[in-house]
Design an enzyme around this catalytic site. Structure first.
Site, PDB file in Angstrom:
ATOM      1  N   HIS A 182       7.688  60.149  22.536  1.00  0.00           N
ATOM      2  CA  HIS A 182       8.814  60.426  21.648  1.00  0.00           C
ATOM      3  C   HIS A 182       9.070  61.927  21.526  1.00  0.00           C
ATOM      4  O   HIS A 182       8.167  62.747  21.696  1.00  0.00           O
ATOM      5  CB  HIS A 182       8.569  59.830  20.273  1.00  0.00           C
ATOM      6  N   GLU A 191       9.633  63.877  18.952  1.00  0.00           N
ATOM      7  CA  GLU A 191       8.882  64.591  17.921  1.00  0.00           C
ATOM      8  C   GLU A 191       7.471  64.927  18.408  1.00  0.00           C
ATOM      9  O   GLU A 191       6.979  66.040  18.203  1.00  0.00           O
ATOM     10  CB  GLU A 191       8.788  63.752  16.640  1.00  0.00           C
ATOM     11  N   CYS A 208      10.164  57.472  13.972  1.00  0.00           N
ATOM     12  CA  CYS A 208       9.403  56.238  13.772  1.00  0.00           C
ATOM     13  C   CYS A 208       8.215  56.572  12.870  1.00  0.00           C
ATOM     14  O   CYS A 208       7.909  57.749  12.625  1.00  0.00           O
ATOM     15  CB  CYS A 208       8.926  55.666  15.116  1.00  0.00           C
ATOM     16  N   CYS A 259       5.543  58.933  14.556  1.00  0.00           N
ATOM     17  CA  CYS A 259       5.995  60.326  14.668  1.00  0.00           C
ATOM     18  C   CYS A 259       6.064  60.976  13.288  1.00  0.00           C
ATOM     19  O   CYS A 259       5.683  62.136  13.119  1.00  0.00           O
ATOM     20  CB  CYS A 259       7.335  60.406  15.375  1.00  0.00           C
TER      21      CYS A 259
END
Length: 133
Positions: A60, A62, A88, A91
């Site tokens: 992801h 992040e 999410c 993260c």
């Protein structure tokens, strides 16, 4: 946020192209987008690696930004995060554990999967800004 939007154009998973920028002391310290591990096939080329409804081929945005901070030796405590989509839960927890104090997002993707209310409750308890802009 405009820079995070531009970073998202480099994402290599067409299910959702996400960009993230970490800022500290009014200076961008890292950026990330969702994409495969360096040297591995991209979703856009090889398809998605789906497990329990989530693509596991990519990291992801992040987390990629946090990993860039680690690789470059930048502390991200007290930093602000600008991300194109609501993080999410994993993260979100990683950002908080790294010391990020402000998280600004533009859109929410699949709120039923995110636990958005839980994250906002945690942010409030931790004194972290979690705000849609």
């Amino acid at each position: 946020m405009d820079i995070a939007e531009k970073v998202s154009t480099r994402a290599t998973c067409d299910r959702l192209r996400v960009g993230c920028v970490l800022v500290k002391d009014n200076r961008m310290i890292a950026s990330g987008y969702n994409g495969s591990i360096s040297g591995e096939p991209h979703c856009d080329d090889a398809g998605h690696l789906m497990i329990e409804g989530h693509c596991k081929r990519t990291i992801h945005a992040e987390l990629n930004a946090l990993l860039e901070c680690a690789r470059l030796g930048h502390a991200c405590n007290e930093a602000a995060c600008y991300v194109t989509f609501h993080p999410c839960i994993d993260c979100f927890k990683s950002l908080l554990q790294a010391g990020v104090k402000e998280i600004y997002y533009r859109e929410i993707y699949r709120p039923e999967d995110l636990g958005v209310d839980l994250m906002h409750d945690i942010a409030e308890r931790q004194g972290v800004v979690l705000e849609q802009v």
